[in-house]
Design a protein around this motif. Structure first.
Motif, mmCIF file in Angstrom:
data_model
loop_
_atom_site.group_PDB
_atom_site.id
_atom_site.type_symbol
_atom_site.label_atom_id
_atom_site.label_comp_id
_atom_site.label_asym_id
_atom_site.label_seq_id
_atom_site.Cartn_x
_atom_site.Cartn_y
_atom_site.Cartn_z
ATOM 1 N N VAL A 54 0.860 -1.189 0.000
ATOM 2 C CA VAL A 54 0.000 0.000 0.000
ATOM 3 C C VAL A 54 0.898 1.242 0.000
ATOM 4 O O VAL A 54 1.842 1.329 0.786
ATOM 5 C CB VAL A 54 -0.915 0.027 1.239
ATOM 6 N N GLN A 55 0.567 2.169 -0.875
ATOM 7 C CA GLN A 55 1.318 3.421 -0.933
ATOM 8 C C GLN A 55 0.330 4.576 -0.947
ATOM 9 O O GLN A 55 -0.633 4.569 -1.702
ATOM 10 C CB GLN A 55 2.191 3.461 -2.190
ATOM 11 N N GLY A 56 0.571 5.565 -0.080
ATOM 12 C CA GLY A 56 -0.330 6.706 0.018
ATOM 13 C C GLY A 56 0.417 8.009 -0.201
ATOM 14 O O GLY A 56 1.610 8.124 0.098
ATOM 15 N N ASN A 57 -0.311 8.993 -0.716
ATOM 16 C CA ASN A 57 0.252 10.314 -0.952
ATOM 17 C C ASN A 57 -0.719 11.356 -0.397
ATOM 18 O O ASN A 57 -1.891 11.376 -0.778
ATOM 19 C CB ASN A 57 0.490 10.532 -2.439
ATOM 20 N N VAL A 58 -0.232 12.195 0.520
ATOM 21 C CA VAL A 58 -1.065 13.198 1.180
ATOM 22 C C VAL A 58 -0.528 14.589 0.849
ATOM 23 O O VAL A 58 0.674 14.842 0.962
ATOM 24 C CB VAL A 58 -1.081 12.996 2.706
ATOM 25 N N GLU A 89 4.457 11.152 1.715
ATOM 26 C CA GLU A 89 4.263 9.889 0.994
ATOM 27 C C GLU A 89 4.632 8.762 1.945
ATOM 28 O O GLU A 89 5.705 8.760 2.532
ATOM 29 C CB GLU A 89 5.156 9.835 -0.258
ATOM 30 N N PHE A 90 3.718 7.820 2.144
ATOM 31 C CA PHE A 90 3.970 6.710 3.055
ATOM 32 C C PHE A 90 3.666 5.391 2.359
ATOM 33 O O PHE A 90 2.975 5.349 1.345
ATOM 34 C CB PHE A 90 3.100 6.838 4.322
ATOM 35 N N ASN A 91 4.212 4.317 2.900
ATOM 36 C CA ASN A 91 3.911 2.986 2.351
ATOM 37 C C ASN A 91 4.085 1.917 3.425
ATOM 38 O O ASN A 91 4.806 2.109 4.393
ATOM 39 C CB ASN A 91 4.790 2.681 1.132
ATOM 40 N N PHE A 92 3.398 0.808 3.231
ATOM 41 C CA PHE A 92 3.514 -0.332 4.125
ATOM 42 C C PHE A 92 2.963 -1.571 3.419
ATOM 43 O O PHE A 92 2.279 -1.473 2.405
ATOM 44 C CB PHE A 92 2.755 -0.088 5.439
ATOM 45 N N VAL A 130 -2.699 0.654 -4.312
ATOM 46 C CA VAL A 130 -2.535 -0.714 -3.826
ATOM 47 C C VAL A 130 -1.896 -1.530 -4.936
ATOM 48 O O VAL A 130 -2.436 -1.627 -6.030
ATOM 49 C CB VAL A 130 -3.887 -1.330 -3.411
ATOM 50 N N GLY A 131 -0.735 -2.129 -4.650
ATOM 51 C CA GLY A 131 0.018 -2.844 -5.682
ATOM 52 C C GLY A 131 -0.173 -4.345 -5.623
ATOM 53 O O GLY A 131 -1.074 -4.864 -4.965
ATOM 54 N N ALA A 132 0.718 -5.076 -6.306
ATOM 55 C CA ALA A 132 0.620 -6.535 -6.410
ATOM 56 C C ALA A 132 0.878 -7.197 -5.063
ATOM 57 O O ALA A 132 1.688 -6.737 -4.271
ATOM 58 C CB ALA A 132 1.618 -7.045 -7.436
ATOM 59 N N ALA A 133 0.151 -8.331 -4.809
ATOM 60 C CA ALA A 133 0.269 -9.021 -3.527
ATOM 61 C C ALA A 133 1.654 -9.620 -3.334
ATOM 62 O O ALA A 133 2.240 -10.154 -4.248
ATOM 63 C CB ALA A 133 -0.775 -10.136 -3.453
ATOM 64 N N GLY A 134 2.153 -9.513 -2.082
ATOM 65 C CA GLY A 134 3.400 -10.161 -1.729
ATOM 66 C C GLY A 134 4.648 -9.491 -2.266
ATOM 67 O O GLY A 134 5.737 -10.026 -2.135
ATOM 68 N N VAL A 135 4.545 -8.305 -2.897
ATOM 69 C CA VAL A 135 5.717 -7.634 -3.452
ATOM 70 C C VAL A 135 6.034 -6.419 -2.604
ATOM 71 O O VAL A 135 5.161 -5.615 -2.305
ATOM 72 C CB VAL A 135 5.474 -7.207 -4.915
#
Length: 220
Positions: A54-58, A89-92, A130-135
């Motif tokens: 998951v990557q977000g941009n605020v 910009e955050f991701n997890f 939201v990107g590809a699973a497990g990557v």
């Protein structure tokens, strides 16, 4: 007809698996823009599967405004928090499935207009990818933009290789199934030929027997 039907079913299964694999590899993007006033906060909820990147941009407007940013797990526990965000910009990567919440609380700024204190609105522009699973596309903030792009390309190459491996495995299984069907077809043809030979032999024996029987009847 049986061989053709089985082959068509195998092709359909292979095409379905390829489409599903490609759908898993494709990212999707959601964008939203809203206002916050006073101490009111707003949470964005997203239902996510385990091991999803998951990557977000605020982005906060106007200049000088900020919000407190909280990210919560499905069990309600805090995943991360940032007390003052203007542009972030955050991701997890999710470790469990369920509803993840991204919450925004404005840091109130009052401005005097015509002798009256007014609570100014804070405009939040938020994008969730939201990107590809497990990557794992975790970005190191100290890297340059080119390095970040190269990192993403490398990660997508890993996904592509995994898809190709799945396609190869599907083809191998399909080939094995077709070979088994062909072997069964050869066996059935052999049994059919043996059955026809036996039926013809029994018919000839019966004709010879009846012929001999009628000859004996005439002699008698």
């Amino acid at each position: 007809m049986k061989l053709a039907t089985a082959h068509d079913a195998g092709c359909l299964a292979r095409q379905t698996m390829v489409v599903l694999a490609l759908l898993l590899a494709i990212s999707y993007l959601q964008g939203i823009k809203f206002e916050l006033r006073g101490k009111n906060f707003r949470c964005i909820s997203e239902d996510l599967d385990p091991y999803m990147f998951v990557q977000g941009n605020v982005s906060i407007a106007p200049v000088g405004r900020s919000v407190k940013l909280d990210i919560k797990r499905p069990d309600g526990k805090l995943l991360s928090t940032k007390p003052k965000v203007e542009k972030e910009e955050f991701n997890f990567t999710t470790d469990a499935g369920g509803d993840y919440k991204i919450c925004f609380q404005p840091i109130s700024i009052k401005q005097t207009v015509n002798g009256t204190d007014q609570d100014l609105p804070t405009i939040v522009e938020f994008k969730l990818k939201v990107g590809a699973a497990g990557v794992d596309f975790i970005k190191d903030e100290n890297k340059t933009e080119k390095e970040h792009i190269a990192n993403n390309i490398h990660s997508m190459n890993k996904v592509s290789k995994q898809i190709l491996q799945d396609i190869t495995a599907i083809r191998s299984r399909e080939s094995a199934i077709n070979k088994k069907i062909e072997n069964n077809g050869s066996f059935l043809r052999f049994v059919s030929i043996v059955s026809i030979v036996l039926i013809v032999a029994v018919a000839i024996a019966e004709i010879l027997y009846l012929n001999k029987f009628f000859i004996l009847q005439k002699v008698a």
